[in-house]
Design a protein around this motif. Structure first.
Motif, short mmCIF file in Angstrom:
data_model
loop_
_atom_site.label_atom_id
_atom_site.label_comp_id
_atom_site.label_asym_id
_atom_site.label_seq_id
_atom_site.Cartn_x
_atom_site.Cartn_y
_atom_site.Cartn_z
N ILE A 242 2.64 -10.83 -4.03
CA ILE A 242 1.70 -9.70 -4.05
C ILE A 242 1.63 -9.05 -2.67
CG2 ILE A 242 -0.74 -9.07 -4.14
CD1 ILE A 242 0.22 -9.27 -6.90
N VAL A 243 1.46 -9.88 -1.66
CA VAL A 243 1.36 -9.39 -0.28
C VAL A 243 2.65 -8.71 0.15
CG1 VAL A 243 1.11 -10.05 2.14
CG2 VAL A 243 -0.36 -11.09 0.42
N ALA A 244 3.78 -9.37 -0.09
CA ALA A 244 5.07 -8.85 0.36
C ALA A 244 5.41 -7.51 -0.30
CB ALA A 244 6.17 -9.87 0.05
N ILE A 245 5.19 -7.42 -1.61
CA ILE A 245 5.57 -6.20 -2.34
C ILE A 245 4.59 -5.06 -2.06
CG2 ILE A 245 5.92 -5.21 -4.64
CD1 ILE A 245 6.86 -8.02 -5.52
N CYS A 246 3.31 -5.39 -1.94
CA CYS A 246 2.31 -4.36 -1.62
C CYS A 246 2.60 -3.72 -0.26
CB CYS A 246 0.90 -4.95 -1.61
SG CYS A 246 0.23 -5.25 -3.26
N LYS A 247 3.02 -4.53 0.67
CA LYS A 247 3.34 -4.03 2.01
C LYS A 247 4.51 -3.07 1.95
CE LYS A 247 4.46 -5.65 6.67
NZ LYS A 247 4.73 -6.85 7.52
N ARG A 248 5.49 -3.41 1.13
CA ARG A 248 6.69 -2.58 1.02
C ARG A 248 6.40 -1.26 0.29
NH1 ARG A 248 11.09 -6.12 -1.28
NH2 ARG A 248 10.48 -7.27 0.58
#
Length: 317
Positions: A242-248
């Protein structure tokens, strides 16, 4: 049928020693034959389609005691013969009987573990599991015992997590969730599943391992690791992605990340306790990593939101 307990005594004189040796050999043979008779009674027939009847059924208490005593006496007889009469033909008979007995105990162990979650009499089940485990391990069958436990309990844990709604999370799945309108529903499912997994599924598994293998700390930790590690690591893959994709994607999921952070943070003491051993500490480390990433992401999102609100306010002014 009573099983004679083996006792070995040492005589001082040559004649007494010779007499004692003959007596001991005879005693060994009697014990092996007696044990073999009881063990063969419960031999597993791989070609039989009859319903499995456990030795440890509530109506078979005496039979279970006789069987375990027979295995114990057989083990002592094998130890005596290997030390005093390695050429004895009774050794091969004893070894064959031991293999049959261990095959039976493997089946019993597997069946009781399968029924454990559906059996309300957990105390009795745990007591029987501990007896079987200690017998197998003391007879040199620790590897087989551990293997049965891993295969049976890991599938049980995985099934429990699946029923809670935990998936095998992948990047593509999470990306679709984030861009979908029902992201909150997916998060709610995970939050609920996470609470139950930590408080119930993993907690009960730890309890089971601690009691079944109470006499063997190394095996206890290994079995808990084998049954839970994969499922626990996958559990934390959800917030991590969730964190990784939201950042991208620069997606606005501030409140989602706050909920995830608070949930993991609340369960931190339990997580640290459950996954404290070195063999499974990677789960605890992943939980710490998730909290760190979520915390950083929440702070970044909060700063951006404040900046956007301030900019909007200035424009309207």
């Amino acid at each position: 049928m009573a099983i004679t307990t083996i006792t070995i005594t040492t005589m001082s004189s040559t004649s007494s020693s010779s007499s004692s040796s003959c007596s001991s050999d005879s005693m060994m043979e009697d014990n092996i034959q007696c044990a073999e008779k009881i063990i063969l009674k419960w031999k597993i027939d791989s070609h039989s389609h009859s319903t499995f009847v456990s030795i440890f059924h509530k109506n078979n208490t005496i039979e279970a005691t006789l069987f375990l005593n027979s295995v114990s006496n057989l083990q002592r007889a094998m130890h005596f013969l290997s030390s005093n009469d390695k050429k004895s033909t009774n050794i091969s008979i004893a070894q064959r009987s031991m293999q049959i007995a261990m095959k039976r105990l493997e089946k019993e162990f597997h069946q009781i573990l399968l029924d454990y979650n559906h059996n309300r009499q957990h105390f009795i089940s745990i007591s029987n599991l501990r007896l079987i485990a200690e017998t197998m391990i003391s007879c040199g069958y620790a590897k087989e015992c551990i293997s049965v436990y891993k295969i049976t309990r890991k599938s049980t844990i995985d099934e429990a997590l699946s029923h809670l709604g935990i998936l095998q999370y992948k990047h593509s799945h999470i990306k679709k969730m984030i861009t979908a309108p029902d992201l909150q529903n997916h998060v709610k499912i995970w939050l609920n599943a996470f609470q139950i997994a930590i408080k119930t599924v993993f907690h009960e598994e730890k309890f089971l391992c601690d009691h079944v293998f109470s006499s063997y700390p190394t095996i206890r930790n290994l079995c808990f690791t084998n049954s839970t590690k994969e499922g626990a690591l996958n559990l934390f893959t959800f917030p991590d992605l969730i964190v990784a994709i939201c950042k991208r994607l620069k997606s606005d999921t501030l409140f989602v990340k706050v909920d995830l952070y608070n949930s993991i943070s609340d369960q931190r003491p339990e997580i640290d306790s459950l996954f404290s051993h070195e063999s499974i500490s990677s789960v605890k480390l992943q939980a710490e990593s998730c909290l760190q990433k979520l915390g950083d992401s929440v702070r970044t999102s909060a700063v951006l939101r404040r900046s956007e609100l301030l900019a909007s306010h200035l424009i309207h002014c």
